[in-house]
Design a protein around this motif. Structure first.
Motif, mmCIF file in Angstrom:
data_model
loop_
_atom_site.group_PDB
_atom_site.id
_atom_site.type_symbol
_atom_site.label_atom_id
_atom_site.label_comp_id
_atom_site.label_asym_id
_atom_site.label_seq_id
_atom_site.Cartn_x
_atom_site.Cartn_y
_atom_site.Cartn_z
ATOM 1 N N VAL A 1 0.857 -1.182 0.000
ATOM 2 C CA VAL A 1 0.000 0.000 0.000
ATOM 3 C C VAL A 1 0.893 1.232 0.000
ATOM 4 N N LEU A 2 0.540 2.199 -0.831
ATOM 5 C CA LEU A 2 1.279 3.449 -0.923
ATOM 6 C C LEU A 2 0.529 4.528 -0.160
ATOM 7 N N ILE A 3 1.237 5.208 0.754
ATOM 8 C CA ILE A 3 0.635 6.287 1.527
ATOM 9 C C ILE A 3 1.504 7.538 1.385
ATOM 10 N N PRO A 4 0.941 8.720 1.637
ATOM 11 C CA PRO A 4 1.728 9.952 1.510
ATOM 12 C C PRO A 4 2.951 9.958 2.413
ATOM 13 N N SER A 5 3.991 10.606 1.948
ATOM 14 C CA SER A 5 5.260 10.642 2.675
ATOM 15 C C SER A 5 5.123 11.222 4.080
ATOM 16 N N ASP A 6 4.204 12.173 4.231
ATOM 17 C CA ASP A 6 4.070 12.847 5.522
ATOM 18 C C ASP A 6 3.011 12.223 6.427
ATOM 19 N N SER A 7 2.571 11.014 6.120
ATOM 20 C CA SER A 7 1.592 10.320 6.972
ATOM 21 C C SER A 7 2.178 10.065 8.352
ATOM 22 N N ASP A 8 1.356 10.222 9.390
ATOM 23 C CA ASP A 8 1.858 9.954 10.733
ATOM 24 C C ASP A 8 1.878 8.452 11.013
#
Length: 226
Positions: free
Chosen positions: A26-33
């Motif tokens: 799964v790809l998530i945004p770089s700035d995800s907490d």
């Protein structure tokens, strides 16, 4: 059993705009907490990879793909492309087309792809070559050419905008070789992709999604609430 969870990305319930998932990653945004990252990984039962596309967090809008490959628009940065190539074990291809919102103009699972009519000629070859689907068609569903935005499909089932009629549901079911039904997310939103992301192991919905909406989604994708 497949699990369904409510969540948001930085307070935004439109999680399908920001996340892209397959049965492998799964790809998530770089700035995800870290809390978001752990929930996504636990629910979808796959590794999480942090990345951006064109210096944005709009992964679900810009990326189209399945368990065999990933398509990204030409606006992807070189360093972002390298992260993807080095992090996932599937084909990754930059698509040189005027349609950069690939996730909105392509609806894809491992069997088939349905493409925005105006994008069809530009995308059909790369979809076949990279995603290795058996069928690639062009069409409009429920009056919308952005077929990737109004529906979600995996290798279990599909959910589509409530304005889709019976003939369209039958067409989608036959094309993708999985059952389709209508539904909504995030308290009545018919643009399914905006508020739903998942794979065959788990489903994430925006945290404004109601109990009745979750029940319908659970029935379609054979999931259980946790």
């Amino acid at each position: 059993m497949v699990i369904i969870e409510r969540t948001n990305y930085k307070g935004n319930p439109n999680i399908g705009v920001f996340v892209f998932a397959t049965d492998k990653f799964v790809l998530i945004p770089s700035d995800s907490d870290e809390k978001f990252s752990k929930l996504v990984s636990k629910t979808l039962q796959v590794p999480v990879i942090r990345v951006s596309i064109a210096d944005t967090s709009l992964l679900g809008i810009f990326i189209a793909g399945n368990n065999r490959g990933v398509l990204v628009p030409h606006i992807v940065k070189d360093w972002e492309f390298r992260i993807l190539k080095n992090s996932i074990d599937v084909n990754v291809e930059v698509v040189k087309t005027r349609f950069t919102a690939l996730g909105n103009v392509c609806l894809v699972n491992d069997k088939a792809a349905l493409i925005h009519p105006e994008a069809y000629e530009e995308l059909k070859k790369v979809v076949v070559d990279v995603l290795a689907v058996e069928t690639v068609e062009k069409g409009i569903i429920a009056g919308f050419p952005t077929v990737g935005s109004i529906a979600f499909v995996n290798n279990i089932a599909g959910l589509v905008h409530p304005d889709a009629n019976e003939n369209e549901l039958e067409y989608l079911s036959n094309t993708f070789q999985v059952p389709f039904d209508i539904g909504t997310v995030n308290f009545g939103v018919g643009f399914i992709k905006s508020g739903l992301v998942g794979n065959t192991k788990g489903i994430l919905v925006g945290d404004r999604t109601t109990g009745p909406e979750i029940l319908r989604i659970s029935k379609v994708f054979r999931v259980v609430t946790s």
